[in-house]
Scaffold this motif. Structure first.
Motif, PDB file in Angstrom:
ATOM      1  N   LYS A  22      35.876  45.848  46.956  1.00 12.20           N
ATOM      2  CA  LYS A  22      37.088  46.455  46.396  1.00 12.20           C
ATOM      3  C   LYS A  22      36.765  46.962  44.999  1.00 12.20           C
ATOM      4  O   LYS A  22      36.157  46.246  44.208  1.00 12.20           O
ATOM      5  CB  LYS A  22      38.203  45.419  46.295  1.00 12.20           C
ATOM      6  CG  LYS A  22      38.642  44.870  47.630  1.00 12.20           C
ATOM      7  CD  LYS A  22      39.701  43.809  47.427  1.00 12.20           C
ATOM      8  CE  LYS A  22      39.950  43.099  48.739  1.00 12.20           C
ATOM      9  NZ  LYS A  22      40.328  41.723  48.595  1.00 12.20           N
ATOM     10  N   GLU A  23      37.237  48.170  44.707  1.00 16.79           N
ATOM     11  CA  GLU A  23      37.005  48.699  43.363  1.00 16.79           C
ATOM     12  C   GLU A  23      37.809  47.890  42.354  1.00 16.79           C
ATOM     13  O   GLU A  23      38.974  47.579  42.570  1.00 16.79           O
ATOM     14  CB  GLU A  23      37.392  50.173  43.259  1.00 16.79           C
ATOM     15  CG  GLU A  23      37.051  50.735  41.881  1.00 16.79           C
ATOM     16  CD  GLU A  23      37.316  52.209  41.709  1.00 16.79           C
ATOM     17  OE1 GLU A  23      37.050  52.709  40.606  1.00 16.79           O
ATOM     18  OE2 GLU A  23      37.787  52.854  42.654  1.00 16.79           O
ATOM     19  N   ASP A  24      37.153  47.507  41.275  1.00 21.00           N
ATOM     20  CA  ASP A  24      37.820  46.838  40.164  1.00 21.00           C
ATOM     21  C   ASP A  24      38.164  47.944  39.165  1.00 21.00           C
ATOM     22  O   ASP A  24      37.379  48.259  38.265  1.00 21.00           O
ATOM     23  CB  ASP A  24      36.900  45.783  39.547  1.00 21.00           C
ATOM     24  CG  ASP A  24      37.610  44.906  38.534  1.00 21.00           C
ATOM     25  OD1 ASP A  24      38.451  45.431  37.775  1.00 21.00           O
ATOM     26  OD2 ASP A  24      37.311  43.703  38.496  1.00 21.00           O
ATOM     27  N   ARG A  60      33.943  44.703  43.465  1.00 19.32           N
ATOM     28  CA  ARG A  60      33.813  43.257  43.464  1.00 19.32           C
ATOM     29  C   ARG A  60      33.971  42.721  44.881  1.00 19.32           C
ATOM     30  O   ARG A  60      34.605  43.331  45.720  1.00 19.32           O
ATOM     31  CB  ARG A  60      34.824  42.627  42.523  1.00 19.32           C
ATOM     32  CG  ARG A  60      36.261  42.840  42.946  1.00 19.32           C
ATOM     33  CD  ARG A  60      37.262  42.346  41.947  1.00 19.32           C
ATOM     34  NE  ARG A  60      37.380  40.906  41.991  1.00 19.32           N
ATOM     35  CZ  ARG A  60      37.859  40.158  41.011  1.00 19.32           C
ATOM     36  NH1 ARG A  60      38.277  40.717  39.901  1.00 19.32           N
ATOM     37  NH2 ARG A  60      37.937  38.861  41.125  1.00 19.32           N
ATOM     38  N   LEU A  61      33.374  41.552  45.077  1.00 26.60           N
ATOM     39  CA  LEU A  61      33.591  40.756  46.278  1.00 26.60           C
ATOM     40  C   LEU A  61      34.166  39.437  45.804  1.00 26.60           C
ATOM     41  O   LEU A  61      33.639  38.823  44.878  1.00 26.60           O
ATOM     42  CB  LEU A  61      32.271  40.463  47.011  1.00 26.60           C
ATOM     43  CG  LEU A  61      31.661  41.551  47.866  1.00 26.60           C
ATOM     44  CD1 LEU A  61      30.358  41.052  48.492  1.00 26.60           C
ATOM     45  CD2 LEU A  61      32.612  42.023  48.943  1.00 26.60           C
ATOM     46  N   MET A 147      31.743  38.278  42.723  1.00 23.25           N
ATOM     47  CA  MET A 147      30.500  38.951  42.353  1.00 23.25           C
ATOM     48  C   MET A 147      30.826  40.423  42.142  1.00 23.25           C
ATOM     49  O   MET A 147      31.629  41.002  42.876  1.00 23.25           O
ATOM     50  CB  MET A 147      29.454  38.781  43.454  1.00 23.25           C
ATOM     51  CG  MET A 147      28.111  39.354  43.095  1.00 23.25           C
ATOM     52  SD  MET A 147      26.872  38.933  44.361  1.00 23.25           S
ATOM     53  CE  MET A 147      25.529  39.975  43.797  1.00 23.25           C
ATOM     54  N   TYR A 148      30.183  41.015  41.128  1.00 25.05           N
ATOM     55  CA  TYR A 148      30.425  42.409  40.783  1.00 25.05           C
ATOM     56  C   TYR A 148      29.244  43.280  41.206  1.00 25.05           C
ATOM     57  O   TYR A 148      28.103  42.826  41.274  1.00 25.05           O
ATOM     58  CB  TYR A 148      30.647  42.547  39.270  1.00 25.05           C
ATOM     59  CG  TYR A 148      31.904  41.854  38.817  1.00 25.05           C
ATOM     60  CD1 TYR A 148      33.129  42.499  38.868  1.00 25.05           C
ATOM     61  CD2 TYR A 148      31.868  40.548  38.348  1.00 25.05           C
ATOM     62  CE1 TYR A 148      34.292  41.871  38.463  1.00 25.05           C
ATOM     63  CE2 TYR A 148      33.028  39.903  37.947  1.00 25.05           C
ATOM     64  CZ  TYR A 148      34.234  40.569  38.005  1.00 25.05           C
ATOM     65  OH  TYR A 148      35.377  39.937  37.611  1.00 25.05           O
ATOM     66  N   PHE A 149      29.558  44.571  41.452  1.00 29.45           N
ATOM     67  CA  PHE A 149      28.571  45.537  41.920  1.00 29.45           C
ATOM     68  C   PHE A 149      28.826  46.875  41.254  1.00 29.45           C
ATOM     69  O   PHE A 149      29.976  47.213  40.955  1.00 29.45           O
ATOM     70  CB  PHE A 149      28.696  45.737  43.440  1.00 29.45           C
ATOM     71  CG  PHE A 149      28.482  44.479  44.223  1.00 29.45           C
ATOM     72  CD1 PHE A 149      27.242  44.159  44.738  1.00 29.45           C
ATOM     73  CD2 PHE A 149      29.527  43.594  44.420  1.00 29.45           C
ATOM     74  CE1 PHE A 149      27.047  42.984  45.446  1.00 29.45           C
ATOM     75  CE2 PHE A 149      29.347  42.410  45.122  1.00 29.45           C
ATOM     76  CZ  PHE A 149      28.100  42.113  45.633  1.00 29.45           C
ATOM     77  N   LEU A 150      27.744  47.627  41.042  1.00 29.16           N
ATOM     78  CA  LEU A 150      27.858  49.026  40.628  1.00 29.16           C
ATOM     79  C   LEU A 150      27.657  49.861  41.883  1.00 29.16           C
ATOM     80  O   LEU A 150      26.626  49.722  42.548  1.00 29.16           O
ATOM     81  CB  LEU A 150      26.765  49.397  39.633  1.00 29.16           C
ATOM     82  CG  LEU A 150      26.953  49.078  38.177  1.00 29.16           C
ATOM     83  CD1 LEU A 150      25.784  49.625  37.361  1.00 29.16           C
ATOM     84  CD2 LEU A 150      28.262  49.617  37.634  1.00 29.16           C
TER      85      LEU A 150
END
Length: 169
Positions: A22-24, A60-61, A147-150
């Motif tokens: 999901k976009e933060d 993010r997850l 957890m965050y992701f680009l």
């Protein structure tokens, strides 16, 4: 790798857990403000700082369950383009510490559909990297709630055309 005995848990494979990226939007916007603030003031980024590029967004997850076994990726992309997913080891705090290059994890997940391919053709991806990346996410879930992701959208790919999740058992 998961051995056969690890697969025989109390949960059947039909009870797989799907984690959706999901976009933060708030964090993405804060990182964009950091870039524009530096541009306006004429300052340089900190040594080792990783600034958000215009074609990137933070996703993010959320891990509701800590014990996961990676099963497979689910992604769809309508149209064409390339999407790269980079995991971030940083656990952000509300005061938003800056993202540093050393906090980006390997491997990077990449999937794409080339412009010449039929629009209904399956997406291509680097299978070994995506498998390792999925297993790494499951490992990090053991010690994290989020957890965050680009995610970077290139060659015509757009966030609105993307659906991405990982299945775990």
């Amino acid at each position: 790798t998961t051995s056969e005995s690890d697969m025989d848990t109390t949960e059947a494979p039909s009870n797989s857990i799907v984690l959706v990226f999901k976009e933060d939007t708030a964090l993405t916007e804060m990182m964009r403000l950091r870039v524009s603030s530096l541009q306006r003031s004429g300052q340089k980024r900190q040594d080792g700082e990783r600034l958000l590029l215009p074609h990137e967004a933070v996703y993010r997850l959320d891990f509701g369950i800590q014990e996961l076994n990676f099963s497979r990726w689910n992604f769809s992309l309508s149209g064409y383009g390339r999407v790269t997913i980079t995991g971030i080891s940083q656990h952000w705090t509300p005061d938003l510490t800056n993202l540093m290059t050393r906090q980006l994890l390997e491997p990077i997940g990449t999937f794409w559909r080339n412009t010449g391919d039929p629009e209904d053709s399956p997406l291509k991806w680097l299978e070994a990297d995506m498998q390792e990346f999925g297993e790494r996410i499951a490992e990090l879930a053991k010690v994290r709630k989020v957890m965050y992701f680009l995610l970077a959208f290139k060659d015509g790919a757009e966030a609105a055309n993307l659906s991405c999740s990982v299945d775990n058992q």
